[in-house]
Scaffold this motif. Structure first.
Motif: not given
Length: 232
Positions: A1-2, A75-76, A120-121, A129-131
């Motif tokens: 993954m990127l 983007l992963d 991109l995601l 997504i991680v916040n």
């Protein structure tokens, strides 16, 4: 993954990058300081690439998204890690300007970066997504008798992290095709805590790494620390 990690030249961001690369992933190191960002990417090795990214600057965020579009094309995972603690002042001395400076990074920065990188995601088969939030932004933890979070008084920082948690909840509802979660790293020994944390930086990234690699179909709209789900 990127993965793209904001604020990845030091602390939690750098350690999360190191661990993700160790696990076989690629990482785009986002940092506002070109020298520190490039040095971090060089140290991390061939699986890392530095992209200038100041989360408080619309033009910088746009340029970073264009850079990744031109180079990787997708983007992963996005890890919104960049954050500031804000002024160390008595409550009586806090100003609205103090709050704007903290929110510009901790809250508005997440909105800027997320909006810019959504296209991109959406090109990934399993985007995440991680916040990076905080237990200091948790109503449950800051009201739990005897907890460290209940003893700390930091109105601007804590409220900014509460906003991050609500953003996460709302993004999870609005973006059902993306796994979106918030994490509480815990009181970690980094520059942000002045080296006063009780956890190592590796322990502090446990929740970040686990949630970033949670996989398709994983839980979304949750708040997690290194031990599992925690109360909002």
């Amino acid at each position: 993954m990127l993965f793209l990690i904001t604020g990845a030249n030091k602390g939690l961001g750098y350690e999360a990058a190191r661990r993700l690369i160790e696990a076989g992933h690629q990482v785009i190191v986002g940092a506002r300081n070109p020298e520190l960002g490039q040095a971090a990417a060089d140290t991390l090795g061939a699986a890392a690439r530095f992209v200038p990214l100041d989360v408080t600057d619309d033009a910088s965020v746009k340029a970073a998204a264009e850079n990744v579009t031109a180079n990787e094309g997708h983007l992963d995972g996005l890890i919104n890690n960049a954050g500031v603690s804000g002024p160390r002042k008595a409550v009586d001395d806090l100003t609205a300007a103090d709050a704007v400076r903290v929110y510009d990074t901790n809250v508005f920065g997440i909105i800027r970066v997320t909006s810019a990188f959504l296209p991109l995601l959406r090109k990934s088969g399993s985007p995440v997504i991680v916040n990076v939030s905080s237990g200091l932004g948790s109503f449950e933890q800051t009201h739990r008798e005897g907890s460290m979070e209940a003893r700390v008084v930091t109105p601007i920082y804590a409220s900014s992290k509460a906003a991050v948690s609500m953003l996460t909840s709302q993004y999870a509802k609005a973006l059902p095709e993306i796994v979106v979660n918030a994490v509480d790293p815990g009181f970690t020994n980094t520059d942000l805590t002045g080296g006063a944390g009780v956890q190592t930086v590796t322990e502090g990234t446990d929740a970040i790494v686990a949630t970033a690699t949670i996989g398709p179909g994983g839980p979304t709209g949750t708040f997690r620390n290194r031990l599992g789900e925690v109360g909002w």
